[in-house]
Scaffold this motif. Structure first.
Motif, mmCIF file in Angstrom:
data_model
loop_
_atom_site.group_PDB
_atom_site.id
_atom_site.type_symbol
_atom_site.label_atom_id
_atom_site.label_comp_id
_atom_site.label_asym_id
_atom_site.label_seq_id
_atom_site.Cartn_x
_atom_site.Cartn_y
_atom_site.Cartn_z
ATOM 1 N N SER A 57 0.814 -1.211 0.000
ATOM 2 C CA SER A 57 0.000 0.000 0.000
ATOM 3 C C SER A 57 0.854 1.270 0.000
ATOM 4 O O SER A 57 0.434 2.304 -0.506
ATOM 5 C CB SER A 57 -0.953 0.002 1.193
ATOM 6 O OG SER A 57 -0.216 -0.070 2.397
ATOM 7 N N PHE A 58 2.037 1.199 0.588
ATOM 8 C CA PHE A 58 2.945 2.341 0.591
ATOM 9 C C PHE A 58 4.347 1.833 0.327
ATOM 10 O O PHE A 58 5.106 1.571 1.252
ATOM 11 C CB PHE A 58 2.867 3.107 1.919
ATOM 12 C CG PHE A 58 3.622 4.416 1.901
ATOM 13 C CD1 PHE A 58 3.156 5.487 1.167
ATOM 14 C CD2 PHE A 58 4.798 4.557 2.606
ATOM 15 C CE1 PHE A 58 3.845 6.685 1.135
ATOM 16 C CE2 PHE A 58 5.506 5.754 2.589
ATOM 17 C CZ PHE A 58 5.023 6.821 1.845
ATOM 18 N N PRO A 59 4.704 1.642 -0.961
ATOM 19 C CA PRO A 59 6.015 1.076 -1.262
ATOM 20 C C PRO A 59 7.138 2.053 -0.937
ATOM 21 O O PRO A 59 7.134 3.205 -1.381
ATOM 22 C CB PRO A 59 5.943 0.801 -2.756
ATOM 23 C CG PRO A 59 4.881 1.693 -3.262
ATOM 24 C CD PRO A 59 3.927 1.921 -2.133
ATOM 25 N N ILE A 60 8.071 1.558 -0.144
ATOM 26 C CA ILE A 60 9.218 2.373 0.266
ATOM 27 C C ILE A 60 10.440 1.460 0.322
ATOM 28 O O ILE A 60 10.340 0.324 0.765
ATOM 29 C CB ILE A 60 8.950 3.052 1.630
ATOM 30 C CG1 ILE A 60 10.093 3.962 2.016
ATOM 31 C CG2 ILE A 60 8.653 2.049 2.704
ATOM 32 C CD1 ILE A 60 9.768 4.876 3.196
ATOM 33 N N ILE A 61 11.563 1.954 -0.188
ATOM 34 C CA ILE A 61 12.812 1.219 -0.064
ATOM 35 C C ILE A 61 13.832 2.118 0.611
ATOM 36 O O ILE A 61 13.848 3.329 0.420
ATOM 37 C CB ILE A 61 13.352 0.683 -1.411
ATOM 38 C CG1 ILE A 61 13.593 1.797 -2.418
ATOM 39 C CG2 ILE A 61 12.446 -0.396 -1.958
ATOM 40 C CD1 ILE A 61 14.250 1.345 -3.710
ATOM 41 N N SER A 62 14.642 1.507 1.433
ATOM 42 C CA SER A 62 15.783 2.198 2.045
ATOM 43 C C SER A 62 16.920 1.178 2.043
ATOM 44 O O SER A 62 16.929 0.293 1.205
ATOM 45 C CB SER A 62 15.437 2.720 3.434
ATOM 46 O OG SER A 62 15.109 1.655 4.281
ATOM 47 N N ASN A 63 17.822 1.250 2.937
ATOM 48 C CA ASN A 63 18.977 0.368 2.911
ATOM 49 C C ASN A 63 18.769 -0.926 3.696
ATOM 50 O O ASN A 63 19.712 -1.521 4.180
ATOM 51 C CB ASN A 63 20.221 1.110 3.394
ATOM 52 C CG ASN A 63 20.469 2.361 2.560
ATOM 53 O OD1 ASN A 63 20.409 3.463 3.052
ATOM 54 N ND2 ASN A 63 20.719 2.174 1.289
ATOM 55 N N THR A 64 17.506 -1.369 3.816
ATOM 56 C CA THR A 64 17.173 -2.617 4.487
ATOM 57 C C THR A 64 16.149 -3.369 3.638
ATOM 58 O O THR A 64 15.421 -2.763 2.861
ATOM 59 C CB THR A 64 16.563 -2.356 5.881
ATOM 60 O OG1 THR A 64 15.385 -1.558 5.718
ATOM 61 C CG2 THR A 64 17.531 -1.657 6.805
ATOM 62 N N PRO A 65 16.088 -4.718 3.773
ATOM 63 C CA PRO A 65 15.107 -5.477 2.984
ATOM 64 C C PRO A 65 13.663 -5.188 3.418
ATOM 65 O O PRO A 65 13.443 -4.747 4.514
ATOM 66 C CB PRO A 65 15.466 -6.933 3.228
ATOM 67 C CG PRO A 65 16.529 -6.972 4.249
ATOM 68 C CD PRO A 65 16.929 -5.572 4.572
#
Length: 169
Positions: A161-169
């Protein structure tokens, strides 16, 4: 920590990204349609070759054809952040390209997230220098997160519902 996310609500379609590393310079490139391209990859990998179908605008700290992210004329966006757990697929029969050229390939040849996922299954990231995962979004509000874990391409698409990527899986 770099972060990228997608918002698609009530007609608003935004992809946002921050960069956690300071650079002295960043380049913006325009990429034209109809250009024959071949991946910059060494043997034993077989390089991917393609013709750009769509024009795009990309951002890079390295140079043309190695974008950190971008958008094509059909509204497909591909962004990335570091993911230290990344393990790309091992050598197989598929043609290969680098982890940043993978972004350019998708922007050059795909108009939607579904097309990008289909295209990603017939090529392989090889000889990488960075461990990345990717956020894909298109003008229709479709989105996906693509990670390479244990040598397999993992797609997170359903119930995102709220796609977010950072430096973790």
């Amino acid at each position: 920590m770099s972060t990228a996310f997608h918002i698609y609500q009530k007609g608003i379609n935004l992809v946002c990204k921050n960069q956690d590393v300071q650079y002295d310079g960043v380049y913006m490139f325009t990429n034209q349609r109809g250009i024959q391209k071949t991946a910059m990859i060494m043997p034993p990998d077989k390089p991917t070759s393609w013709v750009s179908i769509y024009g795009s605008i990309t951002i890079s700290q390295i140079g043309k054809e190695s974008p950190n992210g971008g958008i094509n004329e059909m509204g497909l966006v591909v962004e990335q952040t570091t993911l230290w757990q990344t393990e790309y697929p091992t050598l197989d029969e598929r043609p290969a390209l680098g982890e940043l050229q993978w972004i350019q390939y998708l922007l050059d040849t795909c108009s939607t997230v579904q097309e990008a996922l289909n295209a990603a299954s017939i090529i392989r990231i090889g000889q990488s220098t960075s461990k990345l995962h990717y956020l894909l979004a298109d003008r229709h509000g479709e989105r996906a997160i693509v990670e390479f874990l244990d040598g397999e391409m993992i797609v997170h698409r359903e119930n995102v519902s709220f796609p977010i990527i950072s430096n973790t899986p």
